[in-house]
Design an enzyme around this catalytic site. Sequence first.
Site, PDB file in Angstrom:
ATOM      1  N   GLY A   1       0.785  -1.235   0.000  1.00  0.00           N
ATOM      2  CA  GLY A   1       0.000   0.000   0.000  1.00  0.00           C
ATOM      3  C   GLY A   1       0.814   1.282   0.000  1.00  0.00           C
ATOM      4  O   GLY A   1       0.324   2.322   0.448  1.00  0.00           O
ATOM      5  N   THR A   2       2.037   1.250  -0.535  1.00  0.00           N
ATOM      6  CA  THR A   2       2.811   2.505  -0.547  1.00  0.00           C
ATOM      7  C   THR A   2       2.206   3.505  -1.539  1.00  0.00           C
ATOM      8  O   THR A   2       2.269   4.719  -1.304  1.00  0.00           O
ATOM      9  CB  THR A   2       4.307   2.269  -0.873  1.00  0.00           C
ATOM     10  N   ASN A   3       1.617   3.021  -2.615  1.00  0.00           N
ATOM     11  CA  ASN A   3       0.949   3.937  -3.548  1.00  0.00           C
ATOM     12  C   ASN A   3      -0.334   4.501  -2.943  1.00  0.00           C
ATOM     13  O   ASN A   3      -0.639   5.677  -3.121  1.00  0.00           O
ATOM     14  CB  ASN A   3       0.685   3.255  -4.892  1.00  0.00           C
TER      15      ASN A   3
ATOM     16  N   MET B   1      -4.114  -7.180  -7.020  1.00  0.00           N
ATOM     17  CA  MET B   1      -3.674  -8.358  -7.765  1.00  0.00           C
ATOM     18  C   MET B   1      -4.838  -9.273  -8.162  1.00  0.00           C
ATOM     19  O   MET B   1      -4.740 -10.495  -8.067  1.00  0.00           O
ATOM     20  CB  MET B   1      -2.631  -9.136  -6.951  1.00  0.00           C
TER      21      MET B   1
ATOM     22  N   ILE C   1      -7.763  -9.737 -11.360  1.00  0.00           N
ATOM     23  CA  ILE C   1      -8.277  -9.259 -12.652  1.00  0.00           C
ATOM     24  C   ILE C   1      -9.757  -8.915 -12.467  1.00  0.00           C
ATOM     25  O   ILE C   1     -10.508  -9.700 -11.882  1.00  0.00           O
ATOM     26  CB  ILE C   1      -8.143 -10.370 -13.733  1.00  0.00           C
ATOM     27  N   LEU C   2     -10.148  -7.742 -12.932  1.00  0.00           N
ATOM     28  CA  LEU C   2     -11.548  -7.338 -12.827  1.00  0.00           C
ATOM     29  C   LEU C   2     -12.238  -7.603 -14.166  1.00  0.00           C
ATOM     30  O   LEU C   2     -11.686  -7.299 -15.223  1.00  0.00           O
ATOM     31  CB  LEU C   2     -11.626  -5.856 -12.456  1.00  0.00           C
TER      32      LEU C   2
ATOM     33  N   ASN D   1      -5.085   2.500 -13.132  1.00  0.00           N
ATOM     34  CA  ASN D   1      -4.200   1.450 -12.645  1.00  0.00           C
ATOM     35  C   ASN D   1      -2.757   1.952 -12.725  1.00  0.00           C
ATOM     36  O   ASN D   1      -2.438   2.795 -13.564  1.00  0.00           O
ATOM     37  CB  ASN D   1      -4.352   0.185 -13.498  1.00  0.00           C
TER      38      ASN D   1
ATOM     39  N   HIS E   1       1.233   0.564 -13.170  1.00  0.00           N
ATOM     40  CA  HIS E   1       2.012  -0.606 -13.575  1.00  0.00           C
ATOM     41  C   HIS E   1       3.501  -0.240 -13.487  1.00  0.00           C
ATOM     42  O   HIS E   1       3.892   0.829 -13.953  1.00  0.00           O
ATOM     43  CB  HIS E   1       1.647  -1.028 -14.998  1.00  0.00           C
TER      44      HIS E   1
HETATM   45  C1  GAR Z   1       3.469  -1.257  -7.398  1.00  0.00           C
HETATM   46  O1  GAR Z   1       4.807  -1.269  -7.772  1.00  0.00           O
HETATM   47  C2  GAR Z   1       2.578  -1.358  -8.616  1.00  0.00           C
HETATM   48  O2  GAR Z   1       3.119  -0.717  -9.741  1.00  0.00           O
HETATM   49  C3  GAR Z   1       2.516  -2.847  -8.813  1.00  0.00           C
HETATM   50  O3  GAR Z   1       2.391  -3.366  -7.518  1.00  0.00           O
HETATM   51  C4  GAR Z   1       3.101  -2.525  -6.614  1.00  0.00           C
HETATM   52  C5  GAR Z   1       2.236  -2.235  -5.415  1.00  0.00           C
HETATM   53  O4  GAR Z   1       2.977  -1.626  -4.407  1.00  0.00           O
HETATM   54  N1  GAR Z   1       1.406  -3.215  -9.643  1.00  0.00           N
HETATM   55  C6  GAR Z   1       1.458  -4.190 -10.551  1.00  0.00           C
HETATM   56  O5  GAR Z   1       2.440  -4.896 -10.718  1.00  0.00           O
HETATM   57  C7  GAR Z   1       0.184  -4.357 -11.384  1.00  0.00           C
HETATM   58  N2  GAR Z   1       0.437  -5.114 -12.567  1.00  0.00           N
HETATM   59  P1  GAR Z   1       2.267  -0.935  -3.161  1.00  0.00           P
HETATM   60  O6  GAR Z   1       1.293  -1.964  -2.577  1.00  0.00           O
HETATM   61  O7  GAR Z   1       3.357  -0.622  -2.201  1.00  0.00           O
HETATM   62  O8  GAR Z   1       1.545   0.303  -3.657  1.00  0.00           O
END
Ligand code: GAR
Length: 215
Positions: free
Chosen positions: A12-14, A90, A92-93, A107, A109
Amino acid sequence: MIRIGVLASGTGTNLQAIIDACARGDIPGRVVVVVSNNPKAKALERARRAGIPAVAMHHRAFPDRDTFDGKLAEILHSYEVDLVCLAGFMRILGPWFINQFAGRIMNIHPALLPSFGGLGMYGDRVHKAVLDSGVKFSGCTIHFANEAPDGGPIILQAIVPVRDDDTVETLASRIAQEEHRLYPEAVRLFAEGRLHVVGRRVHIAEAREPMSIVE
Ligand code: GAR
Protein backbone atom coordinates in the site's frame (compact mmCIF):
# COMPACT_ATOMS: atom_id res chain seq x y z
CA MET A 1 -13.75 17.32 -4.13
CA ILE A 2 -13.78 13.90 -5.72
CA ARG A 3 -14.40 10.71 -3.76
CA ILE A 4 -11.71 8.09 -4.34
CA GLY A 5 -11.93 4.35 -3.71
CA VAL A 6 -8.62 2.49 -3.64
CA LEU A 7 -8.20 -1.25 -4.25
CA ALA A 8 -4.91 -2.70 -2.96
CA SER A 9 -3.59 -6.17 -2.22
CA GLY A 10 -0.18 -5.51 -0.69
CA THR A 11 2.02 -2.99 1.09
CA GLY A 12 0.00 0.00 0.00
CA THR A 13 2.81 2.50 -0.55
CA ASN A 14 0.95 3.94 -3.55
CA LEU A 15 -2.22 4.15 -1.50
CA GLN A 16 -0.18 6.05 1.12
CA ALA A 17 1.13 8.47 -1.52
CA ILE A 18 -2.47 9.22 -2.59
CA ILE A 19 -3.67 9.63 1.01
CA ASP A 20 -0.77 11.99 1.76
CA ALA A 21 -1.34 14.05 -1.39
CA CYS A 22 -5.01 14.47 -0.44
CA ALA A 23 -4.03 15.49 3.09
CA ARG A 24 -1.57 18.10 1.75
CA GLY A 25 -4.30 19.49 -0.51
CA ASP A 26 -2.42 18.52 -3.67
CA ILE A 27 -5.43 16.49 -4.83
CA PRO A 28 -8.89 18.09 -4.62
CA GLY A 29 -10.38 14.88 -3.26
CA ARG A 30 -10.20 12.31 -0.53
CA VAL A 31 -9.94 8.55 -0.19
CA VAL A 32 -13.33 7.42 1.14
CA VAL A 33 -12.79 3.64 1.17
CA VAL A 34 -10.00 1.10 0.74
CA VAL A 35 -10.82 -2.48 -0.27
CA SER A 36 -8.42 -5.41 -0.32
CA ASN A 37 -8.80 -9.02 -1.43
CA ASN A 38 -6.00 -9.82 1.04
CA PRO A 39 -7.13 -9.51 4.67
CA LYS A 40 -3.47 -9.26 5.76
CA ALA A 41 -2.58 -6.43 3.38
CA LYS A 42 -0.62 -3.64 5.01
CA ALA A 43 -2.71 -1.31 2.84
CA LEU A 44 -5.69 -1.96 5.14
CA GLU A 45 -3.65 -0.90 8.19
CA ARG A 46 -2.58 2.27 6.40
CA ALA A 47 -6.22 3.08 5.67
CA ARG A 48 -7.33 2.51 9.26
CA ARG A 49 -4.47 4.64 10.54
CA ALA A 50 -5.69 7.46 8.32
CA GLY A 51 -9.28 7.01 9.57
CA ILE A 52 -10.48 5.61 6.24
CA PRO A 53 -12.95 2.68 6.15
CA ALA A 54 -10.98 -0.46 5.25
CA VAL A 55 -12.80 -3.48 3.86
CA ALA A 56 -11.26 -6.94 3.49
CA MET A 57 -13.00 -9.32 1.10
CA HIS A 58 -11.05 -12.48 0.44
CA HIS A 59 -11.66 -13.63 -3.12
CA ARG A 60 -11.73 -17.28 -1.99
CA ALA A 61 -14.87 -16.52 0.01
CA PHE A 62 -16.72 -15.97 -3.28
CA PRO A 63 -17.89 -18.76 -5.60
CA ASP A 64 -16.71 -17.02 -8.77
CA ARG A 65 -15.25 -13.84 -10.23
CA ASP A 66 -18.62 -12.31 -11.10
CA THR A 67 -19.89 -12.58 -7.53
CA PHE A 68 -16.65 -11.05 -6.22
CA ASP A 69 -16.84 -8.21 -8.76
CA GLY A 70 -20.51 -7.64 -7.92
CA LYS A 71 -19.81 -7.25 -4.20
CA LEU A 72 -16.83 -4.99 -4.90
CA ALA A 73 -18.93 -2.71 -7.11
CA GLU A 74 -21.68 -2.64 -4.48
CA ILE A 75 -19.21 -1.45 -1.83
CA LEU A 76 -17.70 1.22 -4.10
CA HIS A 77 -21.16 2.46 -5.14
CA SER A 78 -22.25 2.61 -1.50
CA TYR A 79 -19.36 5.04 -0.84
CA GLU A 80 -20.33 6.99 -3.99
CA VAL A 81 -16.83 6.92 -5.41
CA ASP A 82 -16.04 9.07 -8.44
CA LEU A 83 -12.73 7.35 -9.16
CA VAL A 84 -11.42 3.84 -8.50
CA CYS A 85 -7.63 3.58 -8.11
CA LEU A 86 -6.02 0.17 -8.48
CA ALA A 87 -2.85 0.36 -6.41
CA GLY A 88 -1.15 -3.01 -6.48
CA PHE A 89 -4.50 -4.81 -6.74
CA MET A 90 -3.67 -8.36 -7.76
CA ARG A 91 -7.07 -9.46 -9.08
CA ILE A 92 -8.28 -9.26 -12.65
CA LEU A 93 -11.55 -7.34 -12.83
CA GLY A 94 -14.12 -8.57 -15.33
CA PRO A 95 -15.77 -6.52 -18.12
CA TRP A 96 -18.97 -6.04 -16.11
CA PHE A 97 -17.02 -4.31 -13.31
CA ILE A 98 -15.01 -2.20 -15.76
CA ASN A 99 -18.30 -1.03 -17.34
CA GLN A 100 -19.76 -0.08 -13.99
CA PHE A 101 -17.01 2.52 -13.63
CA ALA A 102 -16.22 3.15 -17.30
CA GLY A 103 -13.50 5.79 -17.72
CA ARG A 104 -13.19 6.11 -13.95
CA ILE A 105 -10.72 3.31 -13.11
CA MET A 106 -6.99 3.97 -13.00
CA ASN A 107 -4.20 1.45 -12.65
CA ILE A 108 -0.48 1.72 -11.93
CA HIS A 109 2.01 -0.61 -13.58
CA PRO A 110 5.73 -0.78 -12.68
CA ALA A 111 7.09 -0.65 -16.26
CA LEU A 112 6.70 1.30 -19.47
CA LEU A 113 3.56 -0.14 -21.05
CA PRO A 114 2.78 -1.60 -23.52
CA SER A 115 6.06 -3.43 -22.80
CA PHE A 116 6.31 -5.81 -19.85
CA GLY A 117 2.58 -5.84 -19.13
CA GLY A 118 -0.37 -8.18 -19.45
CA LEU A 119 -1.48 -11.32 -17.67
CA GLY A 120 0.96 -12.63 -15.07
CA MET A 121 3.10 -9.48 -15.18
CA TYR A 122 2.99 -7.94 -11.74
CA GLY A 123 5.37 -6.85 -8.99
CA ASP A 124 8.85 -8.34 -9.03
CA ARG A 125 8.09 -10.48 -12.09
CA VAL A 126 7.98 -7.30 -14.14
CA HIS A 127 11.38 -6.10 -12.91
CA LYS A 128 12.91 -9.53 -13.51
CA ALA A 129 11.62 -9.55 -17.10
CA VAL A 130 13.00 -6.03 -17.60
CA LEU A 131 16.45 -7.04 -16.30
CA ASP A 132 16.45 -10.26 -18.36
CA SER A 133 15.58 -8.33 -21.53
CA GLY A 134 18.56 -5.99 -21.32
CA VAL A 135 16.58 -2.77 -21.87
CA LYS A 136 18.35 0.37 -20.63
CA PHE A 137 15.27 2.14 -19.32
CA SER A 138 12.21 1.15 -17.35
CA GLY A 139 9.71 3.18 -15.37
CA CYS A 140 6.06 3.24 -14.47
CA THR A 141 2.75 3.87 -16.18
CA ILE A 142 -0.57 5.19 -14.95
CA HIS A 143 -3.40 4.25 -17.28
CA PHE A 144 -7.16 3.97 -17.44
CA ALA A 145 -8.28 0.38 -17.03
CA ASN A 146 -10.17 -1.34 -19.81
CA GLU A 147 -11.06 -4.98 -20.42
CA ALA A 148 -7.50 -5.98 -21.39
CA PRO A 149 -5.05 -6.41 -18.48
CA ASP A 150 -2.71 -3.37 -18.48
CA GLY A 151 -4.33 -2.38 -21.78
CA GLY A 152 -6.17 0.93 -21.32
CA PRO A 153 -5.20 4.43 -22.51
CA ILE A 154 -2.00 5.74 -20.94
CA ILE A 155 -2.28 8.84 -18.74
CA LEU A 156 1.28 9.44 -17.48
CA GLN A 157 4.63 7.66 -17.62
CA ALA A 158 7.95 8.22 -15.86
CA ILE A 159 11.29 6.81 -16.95
CA VAL A 160 14.17 5.51 -14.82
CA PRO A 161 17.53 4.16 -16.02
CA VAL A 162 18.35 0.47 -15.65
CA ARG A 163 21.87 0.27 -14.18
CA ASP A 164 24.40 -2.48 -14.88
CA ASP A 165 24.45 -3.60 -11.26
CA ASP A 166 20.67 -3.42 -10.73
CA THR A 167 18.86 -6.23 -8.97
CA VAL A 168 15.08 -6.65 -8.87
CA GLU A 169 15.13 -4.87 -5.51
CA THR A 170 17.20 -1.83 -6.54
CA LEU A 171 15.23 -1.36 -9.76
CA ALA A 172 11.90 -1.78 -7.94
CA SER A 173 12.87 0.82 -5.37
CA ARG A 174 13.99 3.37 -8.01
CA ILE A 175 10.68 2.87 -9.82
CA ALA A 176 8.65 3.05 -6.59
CA GLN A 177 9.95 6.58 -5.96
CA GLU A 178 8.58 7.64 -9.33
CA GLU A 179 5.32 5.79 -8.74
CA HIS A 180 4.68 7.71 -5.53
CA ARG A 181 5.07 11.01 -7.41
CA LEU A 182 3.20 9.98 -10.56
CA TYR A 183 0.04 8.35 -9.17
CA PRO A 184 -1.03 11.36 -7.09
CA GLU A 185 -0.29 13.57 -10.11
CA ALA A 186 -2.61 11.49 -12.35
CA VAL A 187 -5.35 11.53 -9.70
CA ARG A 188 -5.00 15.31 -9.39
CA LEU A 189 -5.39 15.73 -13.18
CA PHE A 190 -8.51 13.55 -13.09
CA ALA A 191 -9.93 15.47 -10.12
CA GLU A 192 -9.33 18.75 -11.96
CA GLY A 193 -11.26 17.40 -14.98
CA ARG A 194 -8.21 17.72 -17.22
CA LEU A 195 -8.02 14.19 -18.69
CA HIS A 196 -9.74 13.60 -22.03
CA VAL A 197 -9.59 10.22 -23.71
CA VAL A 198 -9.36 10.47 -27.49
CA GLY A 199 -9.13 6.96 -28.95
CA ARG A 200 -6.01 5.37 -27.47
CA ARG A 201 -4.62 8.69 -26.28
CA VAL A 202 -5.24 10.69 -23.15
CA HIS A 203 -5.06 14.42 -23.76
CA ILE A 204 -4.14 16.56 -20.76
CA ALA A 205 -5.77 19.98 -20.74
CA GLU A 206 -3.78 23.00 -19.56
CA ALA A 207 -4.53 24.16 -16.04
CA ARG A 208 -6.92 27.08 -16.09
CA GLU A 209 -5.52 30.38 -14.82
CA PRO A 210 -7.30 31.55 -11.71
CA MET A 211 -9.71 34.37 -12.67
CA SER A 212 -8.37 37.81 -11.97
CA ILE A 213 -10.71 40.66 -11.25
CA VAL A 214 -10.02 43.76 -13.29
CA GLU A 215 -11.33 46.96 -11.71
C1 GAR B 1 3.47 -1.26 -7.40
O1 GAR B 1 4.81 -1.27 -7.77
C2 GAR B 1 2.58 -1.36 -8.62
O2 GAR B 1 3.12 -0.72 -9.74
C3 GAR B 1 2.52 -2.85 -8.81
O3 GAR B 1 2.39 -3.37 -7.52
C4 GAR B 1 3.10 -2.53 -6.61
C5 GAR B 1 2.24 -2.24 -5.41
O4 GAR B 1 2.98 -1.63 -4.41
N1 GAR B 1 1.41 -3.22 -9.64
C6 GAR B 1 1.46 -4.19 -10.55
O5 GAR B 1 2.44 -4.90 -10.72
C7 GAR B 1 0.18 -4.36 -11.38
N2 GAR B 1 0.44 -5.11 -12.57
P1 GAR B 1 2.27 -0.94 -3.16
O6 GAR B 1 1.29 -1.96 -2.58
O7 GAR B 1 3.36 -0.62 -2.20
O8 GAR B 1 1.55 0.30 -3.66
